[in-house]
Design a protein around this motif. Structure first.
Motif, mmCIF file in Angstrom:
data_model
loop_
_atom_site.group_PDB
_atom_site.id
_atom_site.type_symbol
_atom_site.label_atom_id
_atom_site.label_comp_id
_atom_site.label_asym_id
_atom_site.label_seq_id
_atom_site.Cartn_x
_atom_site.Cartn_y
_atom_site.Cartn_z
ATOM 1 N N GLN A 18 -10.532 -6.196 -0.941
ATOM 2 C CA GLN A 18 -9.473 -5.211 -0.714
ATOM 3 C C GLN A 18 -8.890 -5.405 0.687
ATOM 4 O OE1 GLN A 18 -9.111 -2.189 -3.414
ATOM 5 N NE2 GLN A 18 -9.399 -4.307 -4.071
ATOM 6 N N SER A 30 -9.619 -1.369 -8.134
ATOM 7 C CA SER A 30 -9.029 -1.468 -6.805
ATOM 8 C C SER A 30 -8.694 -0.080 -6.282
ATOM 9 C CB SER A 30 -7.759 -2.328 -6.860
ATOM 10 O OG SER A 30 -7.185 -2.474 -5.579
ATOM 11 N N CYS A 31 -8.734 0.071 -4.963
ATOM 12 C CA CYS A 31 -8.416 1.365 -4.355
ATOM 13 C C CYS A 31 -7.460 1.250 -3.177
ATOM 14 C CB CYS A 31 -9.706 2.054 -3.878
ATOM 15 S SG CYS A 31 -10.573 1.144 -2.573
ATOM 16 N N VAL A 32 -7.238 0.038 -2.683
ATOM 17 C CA VAL A 32 -6.561 -0.149 -1.409
ATOM 18 C C VAL A 32 -5.127 0.373 -1.411
ATOM 19 C CG1 VAL A 32 -5.728 -2.490 -1.899
ATOM 20 C CG2 VAL A 32 -6.269 -1.814 0.470
ATOM 21 N N LEU A 47 -14.596 0.386 1.834
ATOM 22 C CA LEU A 47 -13.906 -0.081 0.630
ATOM 23 C C LEU A 47 -14.810 -0.316 -0.583
ATOM 24 C CD1 LEU A 47 -11.277 -2.443 2.266
ATOM 25 C CD2 LEU A 47 -10.786 -0.403 0.919
ATOM 26 N N GLN A 49 -14.488 1.664 -4.188
ATOM 27 C CA GLN A 49 -14.345 0.984 -5.478
ATOM 28 C C GLN A 49 -15.454 1.425 -6.443
ATOM 29 O OE1 GLN A 49 -14.002 -2.955 -3.372
ATOM 30 N NE2 GLN A 49 -12.713 -3.435 -5.138
ATOM 31 N N ASN A 106 -6.616 -0.213 3.969
ATOM 32 C CA ASN A 106 -7.817 -1.006 4.243
ATOM 33 C C ASN A 106 -8.750 -0.174 5.125
ATOM 34 O OD1 ASN A 106 -9.761 -2.836 5.193
ATOM 35 N ND2 ASN A 106 -8.325 -4.541 5.111
ATOM 36 N N GLN A 121 -9.908 -4.807 -13.425
ATOM 37 C CA GLN A 121 -9.913 -4.760 -11.970
ATOM 38 C C GLN A 121 -10.093 -3.329 -11.486
ATOM 39 O OE1 GLN A 121 -6.413 -6.399 -10.098
ATOM 40 N NE2 GLN A 121 -6.781 -5.250 -8.222
ATOM 41 N N THR A 155 0.843 -1.189 0.000
ATOM 42 C CA THR A 155 0.000 0.000 0.000
ATOM 43 C C THR A 155 0.881 1.242 0.000
ATOM 44 O OG1 THR A 155 -1.748 -1.166 1.183
ATOM 45 C CG2 THR A 155 -1.778 1.239 1.307
ATOM 46 N N THR A 169 -4.436 -8.340 -2.377
ATOM 47 C CA THR A 169 -5.431 -8.215 -3.443
ATOM 48 C C THR A 169 -4.870 -8.751 -4.748
ATOM 49 O OG1 THR A 169 -6.545 -6.325 -2.416
ATOM 50 C CG2 THR A 169 -6.784 -6.569 -4.796
ATOM 51 N N GLU A 174 -2.653 -4.116 -0.930
ATOM 52 C CA GLU A 174 -2.333 -4.175 -2.349
ATOM 53 C C GLU A 174 -1.714 -5.524 -2.707
ATOM 54 O OE1 GLU A 174 -1.744 -3.097 -6.382
ATOM 55 O OE2 GLU A 174 -3.137 -2.496 -4.804
ATOM 56 N N CYS A 185 -16.463 -9.602 -1.734
ATOM 57 C CA CYS A 185 -15.991 -9.180 -0.416
ATOM 58 C C CYS A 185 -15.972 -10.377 0.520
ATOM 59 C CB CYS A 185 -16.918 -8.083 0.126
ATOM 60 S SG CYS A 185 -16.403 -7.449 1.721
#
Length: 338
Positions: free
Chosen positions: A266, A288-290, A300, A304, A295, A286, A41, A272, A269, A322
C-alpha cells in the motif's frame, strides 16, 4: 502442517475526520485534480488540525486505542496478554519508548515490551517477533503498528514555499495505527499464520526513502525531513512484490488458485494499482485501504487485515505483501481461516 500461531482479532484507529482532496488542496494551494492524478488517494486522516496546525493526538493515543479494541474483540482479558511489540518509524520520543507508554495506558505490567524502528515492513516484523514469542511458550500477546505525519511534515509550514517533491508527501501520507492479538490456540477469528517472510535485500542498493531527524546542533537546518525516490520505488516495488508472492507460495506448497485474498503493498492508490497489474495473483480478491486512509506506514497491514476479516471464511487463504523502500526490505505473510 507445522505449529501455527493464530490471529484472534484486530483493531484500528484513525484520528479525526477524513480529509478529502478538495480540503487538502485548498490547504496546500494545489488543485484537487493534481492530487487525484498523482496519488489517486481520496481521503486521509491527520492527528493535527489542517487549518491551525495544532497537533491533537500522539502515536501512543492511536496505538493504545487500536490495541484496546483488538483485545476486546478477541474475547481475551488484558491479563491474558503476555507481551507487546510495537513497530513505528515515528515514535513520540526516543525514550521512553512509545511501546512502554502504550503498555502503561493499557494497564499492562511485568511483561516483555519491544519497539521496532522500521517503515511499513515493521508490522510484519512485529508479526514475526510475536510469532516467535508465542511458539516459545507465550499464550497470547499484542502486536501493534502505527505512524504519525507531524514527525516529518510540518503542519505550520507555508505551503506556497514547499518544493513540489516535498509537497507530494503531504498528499501521500496519513496518520493511523493498528493492532492484532496473537494466540497459541485458535481464538476469536481463528486465523492461522502459516508463514512469515522478513528479509532485507538492500545490500549495495541506494535507499528509496529517507526519514531524517534533527539534533541539538542542526535543528535550524532547512533540509527535508522526508525524501522519496519515487522513480526507484515505482520501478523496484512491483518485481519485489512478485518475489515475495512466489517465495511464500513455494515455501507452503500453495498454488495461485489456493489463495482467495491478496493484501498488496500500500503506497498510494495509483501505485498499488500498478503493482497489482504486474502480479500473477490469479483470481484472488484484492484487499486495499490506502485510497481511504493514505499511506499510514506501519498501520497499513493491520488496516488491510481489519477489512479482510469480515470476508474471510473457514478454509480460505490470504497472502499479505509488503515492500519497505527505505532500504529494500521484503516482507509478507500467509493466513488461513481454521
Amino acid at each position: 502442517m507445522t505449529a501455527a500461531v493464530h490471529i484472534a482479532a484486530t483493531g484500528t484507529a484513525l484520528p479525526g475526520d477524513p480529509v478529502d482532496n478538495t480540503a487538502l488542496g485548498a490547504m496546500l494551494g494545489v488543485g484537487k485534480e493534481w492530487i487525484d492524478l498523482f496519488v489517486g488517494t481520496r481521503t486521509r486522516h491527520f492527528g493535527w488540525d489542517p487549518v491551525t496546525g495544532e497537533v491533537r493526538g500522539s502515536l501512543a493515543d492511536l496505538c493504545a486505542e487500536a490495541a484496546a479494541q483488538a483485545v476486546r474483540a478477541s474475547g481475551l482479558d488484558l491479563a491474558d496478554i503476555e507481551f507487546l511489540v510495537l513497530a513505528t518509524a515515528t515514535p513520540d520520543t526516543l525514550l521512553p519508548t512509545t511501546a512502554t507508554d502504550v503498555a502503561d495506558r493499557l494497564g499492562l505490567d511485568h511483561l516483555p515490551v519491544y519497539q521496532l524502528q522500521a517503515g511499513c515492513s515493521g508490522a510484519v516484523q512485529a508479526l514475526d517477533l510475536g510469532r516467535s514469542l508465542v511458539l516459545g511458550g507465550r499464550r497470547a500477546g499484542l502486536i501493534i503498528g502505527g505512524d504519525v505525519t507531524h514527525r516529518f511534515l510540518s503542519p505550520r509550514r507555508d505551503a506556497a514555499r514547499i518544493p513540489t517533491e516535498e509537497l507530494v508527501n503531504y498528499v501521500l501520507f496519513g496518520d493511523g495505527a493498528g493492532a492484532a492479538v496473537l494466540t497459541d490456540e485458535p481464538e476469536g477469528e481463528r486465523i492461522a499464520v502459516r508463514a512469515v517472510l522478513n528479509s532485507w535485500t538492500g545490500r549495495g542498493r541506494a535507499p528509496g526513502q529517507l526519514i531524517d531527524w534533527y539534533g541539538t546542533t542542526d535543528r535550524d537546518s532547512d533540509r527535508p525531513m522526508l525524501a522519496e525516490d519515487y522513480k526507484a520505488i515505482e520501478e523496484q516495488v512491483p518485481p519485489i512484490a512478485a518475489e515475495i508472492l512466489w517465495e511464500l507460495l513455494g515455501g507452503l506448497g500453495w498454488g495461485l488458485d489456493d489463495v482467495g485474498f491478496l493484501l498488496p503493498p500500500q503506497l498510494s492508490e495509483r501505485m498499488t494499482a500498478r503493482i497489482v497489474e504486474r502480479l500473477p495473483a490469479g483470481a484472488a480478491q484484492q484487499i486495499s485501504c490506502v485510497a481511504d486512509t493514505g499511506n499510514t506506514g506501519n498501520a497499513l497491514p493491520f488496516l488491510q487485515l481489519d477489512r479482510l476479516l469480515p470476508r474471510f471464511s473457514v478454509g480460505e487463504r490470504a497472502l499479505g505483501l509488503c515492500v519497505e523502500s527505505s532500504r529494500w526490505i521484503r516482507a509478507g505473510f500467509a493466513l488461513e481461516k481454521v
